[in-house]
Design an enzyme around this catalytic site. Structure first.
Site, PDB file in Angstrom:
ATOM      1  N   HIS A  75      28.182  18.705 -31.284  1.00 33.74           N
ATOM      2  CA  HIS A  75      29.198  19.749 -31.124  1.00 33.74           C
ATOM      3  C   HIS A  75      28.689  20.862 -30.213  1.00 33.74           C
ATOM      4  O   HIS A  75      29.215  21.975 -30.243  1.00 33.74           O
ATOM      5  CB  HIS A  75      29.556  20.339 -32.489  1.00 33.74           C
ATOM      6  N   HIS A  86      35.864  19.681 -28.758  1.00 31.74           N
ATOM      7  CA  HIS A  86      35.226  19.075 -29.914  1.00 31.74           C
ATOM      8  C   HIS A  86      33.728  18.842 -29.675  1.00 31.74           C
ATOM      9  O   HIS A  86      32.901  19.381 -30.393  1.00 31.74           O
ATOM     10  CB  HIS A  86      35.968  17.762 -30.233  1.00 31.74           C
ATOM     11  N   GLU A 110      18.626  17.219 -10.431  1.00 29.98           N
ATOM     12  CA  GLU A 110      17.574  16.268 -10.784  1.00 29.98           C
ATOM     13  C   GLU A 110      17.810  15.611 -12.137  1.00 29.98           C
ATOM     14  O   GLU A 110      17.518  14.431 -12.317  1.00 29.98           O
ATOM     15  CB  GLU A 110      16.218  17.001 -10.801  1.00 29.98           C
ATOM     16  N   CYS A 164      32.211   9.518 -38.436  1.00 28.33           N
ATOM     17  CA  CYS A 164      32.011   9.041 -37.070  1.00 28.33           C
ATOM     18  C   CYS A 164      31.766   7.543 -37.035  1.00 28.33           C
ATOM     19  O   CYS A 164      31.653   6.964 -35.953  1.00 28.33           O
ATOM     20  CB  CYS A 164      30.800   9.713 -36.421  1.00 28.33           C
TER      21      CYS A 164
END
Lengths: 210, 210, 210, 210
Positions: free
Chosen positions: A98, A169, A119, A78
């Site tokens: 995930h 994903h 809210e 990532c």
């Protein structure tokens, strides 16, 4: 903060994200920015069992500044995605989940997730109760690193968003620091779940449409 | 009780409420009355990670009697709402939850939530198994403090209730002390969830209607 | 076992039952037989926060043999119901749960819950995979102690059952000792949940009907 | 690894599987291979309360090499099934789960579970995002040991699978070592749950069919 404290915090947070169902199967992750560098977890490890000494430190351009002694470890896949939010939106932390609620939301909405009049929307910075919260949805790619361009494009097109959903994903969420990133992640996840429930009950997720 | 014990108790309860999904995203909260003052959490902090030294002490009129050393903290935005239940109903503790079951209940019922013939109804003081438990639902407002008038009105119109639902927001629950407030909160939450499930199964939530 | 160990075990089990959603709102409970007496929790207390010194010891006829120093405590209202399973079926432990899965099952079935062909049925003593597990459902009463006659009647009519469901209330489950009672309680709860899911999916809960 | 460490690890993992709902009611289990022998839990015990000294060591042909001092214990009934994955697929660990998501999946699919285009599919070794993940489903038998032939047959017919579903029972999952077995188990469980949710939402689980 010293790297040791940030690393411990990442391990602690990752454990709690595992309990929430966000990072099972070694998926998902978190990084925290610390000044001009970023502490990031390794790729493909059990997120709920990480140790502080397994963390990487990378520069804002992705260069590895400090790596764990264990040479079998690699920085999270990532990384390039996390850096998009850090460099384009000055994020202090980025969370990748995930969560099945996020994935379900991407199956029920087309190119944008939208919800209003709940809210928890107020938990997203800059949003009020009457505002419509919009989260862009990008399509998934075979390799996580190939998502970077689409993520950058979504960030640029939605300059107010703190999250980008990835179809089938999960979601990337960020904030100015780790507390705000985590708060955002919890609020978004709640809203994804609420939207799925509302659709199931036949209730529109946005006032005046949706 | 010394403030330190009440403050520790609040932190402990808030952690367990987080695990129940009631106070994620820094939302929700709890206050406990201690004689003629009230111990209350700060606004906008992670409820599951609070420390006793972050608590405020306020008077029954809302005046701050004691505040944490951290000057960036402010008393919970729920303060004026919590004080309504304390002053109008002599509550010893008030819990504010964003539970998704409470929110779902406000989407399925109009101005009153009503349920009868479930054992857990007996967990609400004064209620029997054959009684219909009614919880007023008020509309949400953009700012939490603007809810105070509607909450007061609902409390006065429903003198037997220990809870007021806020549409698309959550619920305020109280009791004579923290144990009874927490017991009420758990029973109401169970009943909101049960009602949503019953509606999904096509079963009326009240005998003779609903 | 000394009373102290049994009392600690009850507190430990009650905490885990709370985490499972079986004993929230001070509801539900557990007792464990120890030779010719029974250790039982007090009525109306938070089941997840009980202390060993709060336990009662009662005789098989319900007489209180030993009580906690705290004179405000009373034995669980379930005592007479627990004793039915102990005296009629020689149970070594009885668990009373308010699990929402049990309650939902009582809303979907009339006088008997029935399920077949699920592996978890084998967790109930004497049952095989191809057997149909039947659990009698009795109607709830306003006061818990008034259930005793109906429970006795169900136990006598269903000599093989280790559980009796109470409509809109929950379930009583027992076994020859605390391990078997807890194993039964977990298996029944799983099967109640599975049955509700199966009904939702339009799948019969029994082969050849249901 | 010494047997003591493997035994402790099994107890630790079993506790976390219990929290996930995979091994309640003494069901389910896990074994870990350690060179030419396998450490395996006893049959019919509470999986979340096991102690390292209760573990068995068996050879690859099932012979008991080392047994606990407690002579009332017997090796898990899953032994012969676990050994199929170990001997036929060189598995380093095998997990057996009764997860309700796995069971629900076996009720919605006939002879094969199939899903495609979900990120979590990538958590299964050898699978990409665009691949269709297939898991064979075998029918349950009255006794667990009678499943061995059907399991072997499924493993031989599906040489790429790391899991076999057992209808109305659960799933067997394995991997090259305990980390990969656990990662697989988490990914499969997520995918079973996702598939059930998708069916409920009327969304095909496979692109181009399903």
């Amino acid at each position: 903060m010293a790297k040791a404290s940030v690393s411990s915090l990442i391990c602690d947070l990752a454990k709690s994200f595992y309990d929430l169902g966000w990072v099972s199967g070694t998926g998902g992750g978190i990084c925290i920015r610390d000044g001009d560098h970023v502490v990031i977890a390794p790729s493909g490890v059990q997120k709920e069992r990480m140790l502080p000494e397994q963390m990487f430190t990378i520069a804002l351009d992705g260069a590895i500044l400090d790596r764990p002694a264990d040479t079998t470890l690699h920085p999270s896949e990532c990384s390039s995605l996390f850096l998009k939010a850090i460099n384009l939106r000055d994020a202090g932390a980025v969370i990748h989940s995930h969560s099945i609620h996020a994935v379900a939301a991407t199956l029920l909405f087309e190119t944008e997730f939208a919800i209003s009049h709940l809210e928890m929307i107020k938990g997203i910075e800059g949003m009020g109760y009457h505002d419509t919260l919009v989260v862009p949805i990008i399509d998934n790619t075979a390799r996580e690193c190939d998502l970077a361009d689409a993520l950058e494009d979504a960030i640029l097109r939605y300059p107010d968003t703190y999250a980008v959903l990835v179809r089938r994903h999960g979601v990337y969420v960020w904030g100015a620091d780790w507390v705000r990133a985590k708060t955002h992640a919890e609020c978004y996840d709640y809203l994804f779940r609420a939207a799925v429930e509302m659709r199931r009950m036949g209730i529109a997720t946005c006032m005046g449409g949706g």
